[in-house]
Design an enzyme around this catalytic site. Structure first.
Site, short mmCIF file in Angstrom:
data_model
loop_
_atom_site.label_atom_id
_atom_site.label_comp_id
_atom_site.label_asym_id
_atom_site.label_seq_id
_atom_site.Cartn_x
_atom_site.Cartn_y
_atom_site.Cartn_z
N TYR A 212 83.71 16.76 24.64
CA TYR A 212 83.96 15.68 23.70
C TYR A 212 82.72 14.81 23.64
CZ TYR A 212 89.02 16.55 23.49
OH TYR A 212 90.26 17.11 23.28
N ASP B 129 87.53 5.16 21.15
CA ASP B 129 86.36 6.00 21.41
C ASP B 129 85.61 6.34 20.12
OD1 ASP B 129 88.23 7.74 20.41
OD2 ASP B 129 88.33 9.02 22.17
N LYS C 108 84.30 14.75 29.04
CA LYS C 108 83.87 13.54 28.34
C LYS C 108 82.39 13.56 28.02
CE LYS C 108 85.85 10.58 27.12
NZ LYS C 108 86.45 10.47 25.76
N HIS D 41 82.19 12.17 20.56
CA HIS D 41 82.52 10.91 19.87
C HIS D 41 81.27 10.07 19.63
CE1 HIS D 41 86.82 11.64 20.23
NE2 HIS D 41 86.67 11.87 21.51
N GLU E 247 85.76 17.51 19.29
CA GLU E 247 86.57 16.77 18.32
C GLU E 247 86.20 17.01 16.87
OE1 GLU E 247 83.10 14.03 19.09
OE2 GLU E 247 84.36 15.34 20.33
N ARG F 218 89.74 14.61 35.01
CA ARG F 218 89.86 15.93 34.39
C ARG F 218 88.63 16.78 34.75
NH1 ARG F 218 90.95 13.99 28.29
NH2 ARG F 218 89.55 12.34 29.03
#
Length: 368
Positions: A94, A270, A75, A96, A118, A15
């Site tokens: 993101y 994750d 990510k 996490h 998120e 991505r």
């Protein structure tokens, strides 16, 4: 603002943080866009398309970080990227963090401001920037689980939908938010015998109505989870506590009672995973076995369908990218209450309380 889009370097992550349409919009807003060469190659977007949209192409990851103020990614940053972050940077991706103490400490040490897709959260509790990837991961989980139930993939050789005269495969979905509901939809579409488990009686009633009583709904407690899991061919863990580690609801003992060749898919990996025996895997080596049960625990599942995922993601991330670029993180937090909880680290301080508690790190209240 100078905005950078690096090529993702996480294992098999194809991505990209922005598509050309997003670049064009930000350029028209008056910003400068810098894209690393071949950043979009994994989804069939070449450098020329970014150039046509108004971006400048830079030859390396280092050049992007050195040039840009805001970094837009997909990510969480890998160690090489963390080392390039400076106090003036705004990282928008993101994160996490609740299961990643070394990463959190690295981001704090950098002095940067880090905004997590998120944890941007609407007043009703919904997570608009997590939504599309939860939809993708939920649908993929059933698709992947069905494949790994095949004997040639290490499974017990069960077809989820069965055929006339043969019992259907049993699927249990634990956690019935966006990801879980999409997993249920796919399992129903394949003709499986589906059990949905959730803590919210209201949500269970909604599912019962949505699927016209064609699924079994169970309240989430240890007994119901054990009974369902041990009888299942496929278990999908889709539990989410926003910004926090996922609770371990499926124990090692439950896994040991499943038939050999059964499959578990932990979408929550994750965030630490909701299945005790799970650990993060990659697309290169996606599975492992525990007590003969196949475990699929890839932490960036949507990366396998990178084109669909990228366009779905940028549909929702561009709004806040434009807001940050126009007025800055501080003013964005003041103007948009949903944006404020997205700020996990502010100028090196950990300002997301749940992450601080989970990782036992110092918490600083965000005062902007």
């Amino acid at each position: 603002m100078k905005i950078g889009v690096p090529k993702e370097i996480k294992n098999n992550e194809n991505r990209v943080g922005l598509v050309p349409a997003g670049v064009r919009q930000l350029v028209e807003d008056g910003h400068e866009l810098f894209v690393e060469t071949n950043a979009g190659i994994g989804i069939g977007i070449d450098d020329e398309e970014f150039i046509k949209a108004g971006a400048k192409i830079l030859p390396s990851l280092e050049d992007v970080f050195e040039t840009a103020t805001m970094i837009i990614k997909v990510k969480e940053p890998q160690p090489r990227e963390v080392a390039l972050l400076k106090p003036h940077h705004i990282l928008y991706t993101y994160l996490h963090l609740a299961a990643e103490k070394p990463l959190t400490e690295g981001l704090m040490k950098s002095g940067a401001t880090c905004v997590a897709y998120e944890t941007i959260q609407n007043a009703d509790g919904s997570l608009p920037l997590l939504l599309p990837m939860s939809e993708v991961a939920g649908r993929m989980s059933t698709q992947i689980g069905a494949a790994y139930l095949q004997k040639d993939k290490g499974g017990k050789g069960v077809l989820l939908g069965g055929v006339p005269g043969v019992q259907r495969g049993k699927v249990t979905v634990i956690g019935c938010g966006v990801a879980g509901t999409n997993a249920i939809k796919m399992a129903m579409g394949l003709g499986a015998d589906v059990t949905a488990i959730d803590l919210s009686v209201k949500r269970l009633a909604e599912l019962d109505d949505l699927f016209d009583t064609r699924i079994t709904t169970l309240f989430s407690n240890a007994q119901n989870i054990e009974d369902a899991v041990t009888k299942s061919d496929l278990v999908i863990g889709a539990v989410l506590v926003p910004g926090a580690k996922a609770p371990k609801l499926v124990t090692r003992d439950m896994i040991s009672k499943m038939e050999k060749g059964s499959v578990v898919v932990d979408i929550a990996v994750d965030q630490g995973g909701c299945i005790e025996t799970c650990k993060p895997t990659t697309h290169e080596a996606p599975t492992f076995e525990v007590d003969g049960v196949v475990h699929y625990c890839v932490a960036n599942m949507p990366g396998a369908v990178a084109r669909t995922s990228t366009y779905a993601l940028t549909n929702v991330t561009l709004k806040y990218a434009r807001l940050i670029a126009k007025i800055g993180v501080e003013e964005a937090a003041a103007q948009d209450p949903a944006f404020k909880p997205g700020i996990n680290i502010y100028k090196g301080d950990l300002v997301y309380k749940q992450v601080a508690e989970d990782l036992e790190l110092p918490y600083t209240e965000l005062k902007i």
